[in-house]
Design an enzyme around this catalytic site. Structure first.
Site, PDB file in Angstrom:
ATOM      1  N   TYR A 182       1.854  -5.775 -15.743  1.00 15.95           N
ATOM      2  CA  TYR A 182       2.266  -4.829 -16.574  1.00 15.95           C
ATOM      3  C   TYR A 182       3.845  -5.644 -17.240  1.00 15.95           C
ATOM      4  CZ  TYR A 182      -0.748  -1.362 -14.771  1.00 15.95           C
ATOM      5  OH  TYR A 182      -1.843  -0.410 -14.543  1.00 15.95           O
TER       6      TYR A 182
ATOM      7  N   LYS B 296      10.412   6.794  16.072  1.00 19.29           N
ATOM      8  CA  LYS B 296      10.435   7.785  14.961  1.00 19.29           C
ATOM      9  C   LYS B 296       9.977   7.113  13.720  1.00 19.29           C
ATOM     10  CE  LYS B 296      15.356   6.680  13.499  1.00 19.29           C
ATOM     11  NZ  LYS B 296      16.509   7.395  13.399  1.00 19.29           N
TER      12      LYS B 296
END
Length: 409
Positions: A252, A28
């Site tokens: 940043y 999955k």
């Protein structure tokens, strides 16, 4: 991604099992970020006889990639549309109420596994009597075949769980024994990867292994200690090297400000690729066989690493950079990254986004033509349109690949 490593991990897990116990490979979430169909194909070659996914669309993707014969179990809750997808893929589904059986019958019927919630507290019924009624309803419903009985452990990966794991096994075993008296051919299954390694009493008829087949440690420690081999390497490259003087910053928020003369390497990978912002000032990268610290804020497309003051750092421009994997004597595991983030190894690889291209090989050798075609079909079947190109701003970007993949290009 090394398909041979998945094969060997499956063979290693099979050695924990008696010959009559089946191995179900859980693929999955796009094979925990490794590529579902390519991982499934490798797992089947390594000794798995079942596959498991979460939803109907994932089952259809496996069939579309050419995996036609393996039994597929869809383990999640399903809307009516998702149920139709699962049945179209000839997959087994999970039920736990009589009403689930009625819905399955009205959709045309199919193979069903009844789930007892023995302590996980999610899907399944906590009431053994209700689970037994669901089994009885499935036996009576036209076109519905009750083929399995299952549960799932909440603390298999926590050895000091105060006995909860053992209590879950007792609850399920008591109910399953009674169900088996009524229907001797039921396939009983409960164990995940951690349970397989922890307690042979959980193996029953079938085990469902996910994290271990990708070579990650189900206990979150060290794959090598469990004789598991990581199949995935995540790499980028040093796109730029620039001097950085004391007081100059990177990224940043200026979360890195140099306190000495140094060099910064810029790698074109970031949280847009699944390399989490929580790794800002909190990770290492392997370049030319050495660890270098990630400095500054992880941005969407780039990270910076401190290459040190040596003028030779300029020569590292263009070098491969390993974020997960081995280079020389050094290695960075998904478990290390998870510890830095305060999470689990599952999340680290599942978080890799579609713009990280997946390159498949077998122990460094190119896949045979048929295998390459299957891997390409796997990528097309499992990824959104446009995913997996590995290109960003005209340059190779981050790649989930093998240590030898650059030599194979």
């Amino acid at each position: 991604m090394n398909v041979a490593a998945i094969e060997r991990n499956c063979a290693r897990m099979r050695r924990e099992l008696d010959a009559e116990v089946g191995l179900c490979a859980v693929v999955k979430a796009d094979g925990y970020g490794h590529g579902a169909a390519a991982s499934a194909t490798a797992a089947l070659a390594g000794g798995a006889s079942w596959l498991a996914v979460a939803g109907g669309e994932e089952a259809l993707q496996l069939r579309a990639a050419g995996i036609a014969r393996a039994r597929v179990l869809v383990m999640g809750a399903l809307t009516p549309g998702e149920l139709r997808q699962a049945l179209a893929a000839d997959a087994d589904v999970v039920v736990w109420h009589e009403r689930d059986v009625r819905v399955l019958a009205s959709a045309g019927g199919g193979r069903a596994h009844v789930k007892l919630d023995s302590g996980m507290g999610r899907l399944g019924t906590r009431d053994p009597a209700e689970a037994s009624r669901a089994l009885a309803a499935a036996r009576e419903a036209a076109a519905v075949q009750p083929v399995g009985a299952m549960t799932h452990f909440a603390t298999a990966d926590e050895p000091d769980d105060g006995g909860f794991f053992a209590a879950q096994l007792e609850v399920f075993s008591r109910w399953a024994a009674a169900a088996r008296e009524v229907q001797p051919d039921l396939v009983l299954h409960a164990a995940n990867s951690a349970a397989v390694l922890r307690d042979a009493g959980t193996h029953l008829d079938l085990v469902r292994c996910g994290i271990a087949i990708y070579g990650m440690d189900p206990f979150g420690e060290d794959p090598a200690a469990r004789a598991l081999e990581p199949a995935l390497e995540l790499s980028s490259y040093v796109a730029e090297v620039k001097p950085c003087a004391p007081g100059e910053s990177a990224g940043y928020g200026r979360r890195f400000v140099a306190d000495r003369d140094t060099h910064l390497g810029v790698l074109p990978i970031g949280y847009g690729d699944g390399w989490r912002r929580g790794l800002s000032n909190n990770a290492d990268v392997l370049i030319a066989g050495r660890r270098y610290p990630l400095v500054g804020t992880v941005s969407m497309d780039n990270i910076t690493v401190d290459l040190g003051p040596d003028a030779g750092a300029r020569r590292l421009r263009g070098e491969r950079a390993i974020l997960i994997g081995r280079q020389g004597e050094e290695r960075i595991t998904a478990e290390e990254v998870a510890r830095r983030l305060g999470t689990i190894n599952y999340e680290v690889t599942c978080a890799l986004t579609p713009r990280v291209s997946r390159a498949y090989h077998r122990d460094g050798a190119p896949l045979e033509p048929a295998e390459r075609a299957n891997a390409a079909a796997a990528t097309r079947a499992g990824a959104p349109a446009g995913a997996g190109s590995g290109e960003h701003r005209g340059e190779p970007h981050a790649r989930a690949q093998s240590p030898l993949d650059a030599d194979l290009a």
